[in-house]
Scaffold this motif. Structure first.
Motif, PDB file in Angstrom:
ATOM      1  N   LEU A 217     -14.752  19.619 -37.554  1.00 46.35           N
ATOM      2  CA  LEU A 217     -14.206  19.144 -38.823  1.00 46.35           C
ATOM      3  C   LEU A 217     -12.907  19.842 -39.188  1.00 46.35           C
ATOM      4  N   MET A 218     -12.816  21.156 -38.934  1.00 50.02           N
ATOM      5  CA  MET A 218     -11.676  21.929 -39.413  1.00 50.02           C
ATOM      6  C   MET A 218     -10.456  21.857 -38.494  1.00 50.02           C
ATOM      7  N   VAL A 219     -10.668  21.769 -37.176  1.00 53.60           N
ATOM      8  CA  VAL A 219      -9.542  21.835 -36.238  1.00 53.60           C
ATOM      9  C   VAL A 219      -8.510  20.742 -36.483  1.00 53.60           C
ATOM     10  N   PRO A 220      -8.899  19.464 -36.729  1.00 50.83           N
ATOM     11  CA  PRO A 220      -7.863  18.446 -36.953  1.00 50.83           C
ATOM     12  C   PRO A 220      -6.968  18.722 -38.157  1.00 50.83           C
ATOM     13  N   PHE A 221      -7.461  19.490 -39.127  1.00 48.97           N
ATOM     14  CA  PHE A 221      -6.643  19.813 -40.289  1.00 48.97           C
ATOM     15  C   PHE A 221      -5.767  21.030 -40.034  1.00 48.97           C
ATOM     16  N   ILE A 222      -6.083  21.785 -38.978  1.00 44.93           N
ATOM     17  CA  ILE A 222      -5.235  22.911 -38.582  1.00 44.93           C
ATOM     18  C   ILE A 222      -4.188  22.455 -37.564  1.00 44.93           C
ATOM     19  N   ARG A 223      -4.629  21.661 -36.592  1.00 49.97           N
ATOM     20  CA  ARG A 223      -3.724  21.091 -35.592  1.00 49.97           C
ATOM     21  C   ARG A 223      -3.776  19.577 -35.748  1.00 49.97           C
ATOM     22  N   THR A 224      -2.775  19.003 -36.389  1.00 53.10           N
ATOM     23  CA  THR A 224      -2.782  17.584 -36.726  1.00 53.10           C
ATOM     24  C   THR A 224      -2.862  16.728 -35.468  1.00 53.10           C
ATOM     25  N   PRO A 225      -3.802  15.748 -35.419  1.00 52.12           N
ATOM     26  CA  PRO A 225      -3.901  14.863 -34.253  1.00 52.12           C
ATOM     27  C   PRO A 225      -2.606  14.105 -34.007  1.00 52.12           C
ATOM     28  N   ASP A 226      -2.344  13.822 -32.717  1.00 55.95           N
ATOM     29  CA  ASP A 226      -1.101  13.147 -32.341  1.00 55.95           C
ATOM     30  C   ASP A 226      -1.127  11.650 -32.621  1.00 55.95           C
ATOM     31  N   SER A 227      -2.315  11.087 -32.761  1.00 61.00           N
ATOM     32  CA  SER A 227      -2.406   9.644 -32.957  1.00 61.00           C
ATOM     33  C   SER A 227      -3.640   9.312 -33.785  1.00 61.00           C
ATOM     34  N   GLY A 228      -3.676   8.047 -34.238  1.00 66.34           N
ATOM     35  CA  GLY A 228      -4.840   7.602 -34.979  1.00 66.34           C
ATOM     36  C   GLY A 228      -6.095   7.579 -34.134  1.00 66.34           C
ATOM     37  N   GLY A 229      -5.937   7.262 -32.835  1.00 67.74           N
ATOM     38  CA  GLY A 229      -7.091   7.251 -31.951  1.00 67.74           C
ATOM     39  C   GLY A 229      -7.705   8.627 -31.791  1.00 67.74           C
ATOM     40  N   GLU A 230      -6.841   9.648 -31.668  1.00 68.80           N
ATOM     41  CA  GLU A 230      -7.359  11.011 -31.556  1.00 68.80           C
ATOM     42  C   GLU A 230      -8.068  11.434 -32.835  1.00 68.80           C
ATOM     43  N   ALA A 231      -7.513  11.057 -33.983  1.00 69.62           N
ATOM     44  CA  ALA A 231      -8.170  11.381 -35.251  1.00 69.62           C
ATOM     45  C   ALA A 231      -9.528  10.707 -35.355  1.00 69.62           C
ATOM     46  N   ALA A 232      -9.615   9.445 -34.882  1.00 64.84           N
ATOM     47  CA  ALA A 232     -10.888   8.734 -34.905  1.00 64.84           C
ATOM     48  C   ALA A 232     -11.926   9.422 -34.017  1.00 64.84           C
ATOM     49  N   LEU A 233     -11.478   9.948 -32.869  1.00 67.56           N
ATOM     50  CA  LEU A 233     -12.393  10.666 -31.979  1.00 67.56           C
ATOM     51  C   LEU A 233     -12.941  11.925 -32.654  1.00 67.56           C
TER      52      LEU A 233
END
Length: 485
Positions: A217-233
């Motif tokens: 949960l926390m890592v995507p807010f520390i290292r912003t995903p490169d794409s919407g697909g990565e955020a969905a994963l």
């Protein structure tokens, strides 16, 4: 005067306050030294992000395991081990020759700080009762305000006096004397280890799933995903791990084995709603502080020391109001939290209006006034809410109950810092003033959510009290004094 029935209890509280000040000072003092650290180490933007956010990430990951271990095996040994590792990791970070070394040391230091703070909350729960518990938690919150107040000015003074090349290293070493003092006092004054959990078997699988879910949960807010697909994963991973954790906890409870999260915590509406209040308030507070710092330095061109001076009234007011909050609670009961949140909403909206209307020359003074009100509001809301949440944690789950509360706040901090700073940065190029006003309104919105949740929590607590009266013919708990049993 410190709360507690005897000198031993007051000494325990002093150790807890010292531990809180040590770990919070280390985090507060570093932010202002980041530019000089980056230049000295030749660190990239991602390295800096991990140096700053990695501490909070590791802190959050260690809270629930630390609280559970403290409930199972007693708190003193874990407290001492955590402070010792925190001290050694701080020295390693201060003497590191490259970004990788500093990142690794800060991760270890954050985990140690999480272990220590989970023992602090459990220890206060163990030692204090009733009004004294509310006052003890209020004084523990005072250390947050004092450490936050002292961090930026001390960091700025060290960097200015010693130069950018070595000043940031001394910023990282600043907490070392505090850690040594805390270690010595804890060895002498903390009570002997006393397990409080009934089931001595550690829920290893539950710990692994909880840590994995928190990390995902926390890592995507520390290292912003490169794409919407990565955020969905990442989102799918969080959902999968959360479902697996919930199923595993229910299965373990049905088999008669102690789950990581005590059933009384999961089934308590006041505990869950109070934790949600803490998340919204904590996330709003940290996000507002970050955006204010960026706006004052980048938008108005103020120096780091002047920026710290503008923020200082907030920290000082929070320290004073936290110490006095228990008196307000004795007069008006749980409504003190709602009063504090309402004042916080007013302060955030006043800051937005000031950003739009006050000339540049008067803005620092105007913001200092709104920060004073914001700090006082935080002091009225934070420690009473924390006390009211933890009164619903049974003695055998005091450590893990406090750990979940703090972990939830860390998650909220990561989410709100990322979201609110993005709101500011995406609009700051056109108009920094309008961007700050918009970000302040978002923070006010978070506090509105917290206020609604606080009212729902009061209703749930009243329902529990009515049920206790109808079943037993007498009230089970005095709800006008947080922490009373």
């Amino acid at each position: 005067m410190l709360p507690g029935e005897d000198r031993a209890a007051r000494r325990v509280l002093l150790v807890c306050m010292a531990a809180g000040a040590t770990t919070l000072l280390d985090q507060a003092v570093l932010n202002i030294a980041i530019p000089s650290m980056r230049h000295s180490l030749g660190a990239g933007a991602a390295d800096v992000q991990w140096i700053v956010a990695g501490y909070s990430l590791a802190f959050g990951l260690a809270l629930v395991p630390g609280g559970s271990l403290g409930d199972l095996h007693g708190r003193k040994r874990l407290f001492l081990a955590g402070v010792a590792v925190f001290l050694l990791a701080g020295v390693a970070a201060a003497t590191g020759g490259g970004p990788g070394t500093v990142i690794a040391a800060r991760l270890v230091q954050g985990a140690a700080a999480g272990l220590v703070n989970s023992q602090v909350i459990g220890t206060i729960q163990d030692v204090f009762r009733g009004v004294d518990r509310g006052r003890a938690l209020g004084l523990y919150a005072v250390t947050s305000g004092v450490a936050t107040a002292l961090g930026p000015p001390l960091g700025g003074a060290l960097v200015a006096g010693l130069g950018p090349g070595v000043g940031w290293r001394y910023c990282l070493l600043l907490s070392a004397p505090c850690a040594v003092t805390t270690l010595v006092l804890a060895a002498r004054w903390l009570p002997p280890p006393r397990p409080t959990a009934r089931d001595a078997r550690l829920d290893v699988l539950g710990l692994a799933l909880a840590c994995g879910c928190t990390l995902t949960l926390m890592v995507p807010f520390i290292r912003t995903p490169d794409s919407g697909g990565e955020a969905a994963l990442w989102a799918a991973g969080v959902c999968a791990l959360a479902c697996a954790f919930t199923a595993q906890q229910r299965l373990r409870a049905r088999r008669g084995r102690g789950p990581l999260v005590h059933p009384a915590l999961r089934s308590s509406k006041p505990y869950m709603l109070g934790t949600a209040v803490a998340m919204a308030q904590f996330g709003s507070s940290l996000a507002a502080s970050l955006v204010l710092t960026v706006f004052l330095q980048d938008g108005l061109g103020l120096s780091a020391l002047l920026t710290a001076a503008v923020a200082l009234p907030s920290a000082l007011a929070m320290g004073v109001s936290s110490a006095l909050a228990w008196r307000v609670v004795r007069r008006i009961g749980p409504r003190a939290v709602s009063v504090g949140l309402t004042l916080g909403i007013f302060a955030a909206l006043a800051g937005a209006v000031a950003a739009l209307l006050v000339p540049d020359a008067g803005l620092p003074l105007a913001f200092a006034a709104t920060q004073l009100l914001s700090g006082a509001a935080g002091g009225l809301a934070v420690s009473p809410n924390q006390t009211q949440v933890l009164q619903h944690a049974p003695a055998e789950a005091a450590g893990v109950g406090g750990g979940i509360l703090q972990m939830a706040q860390r998650i909220a901090a990561a989410v709100c810092l990322s979201a609110v700073s993005a709101v500011y940065l995406h609009t700051a190029t056109a108009s920094p003033r309008a961007a700050y006003a918009l970000a302040s309104c978002v923070c006010a919105g978070l506090l509105v959510v917290a206020l609604v949740l606080a009212r729902l929590r009061r209703a749930a607590t009243s329902s529990l009290a009515s049920a206790s009266v109808s079943e037993e013919g007498r009230p089970a708990v005095n709800l006008r004094v947080p922490g009373a049993r």
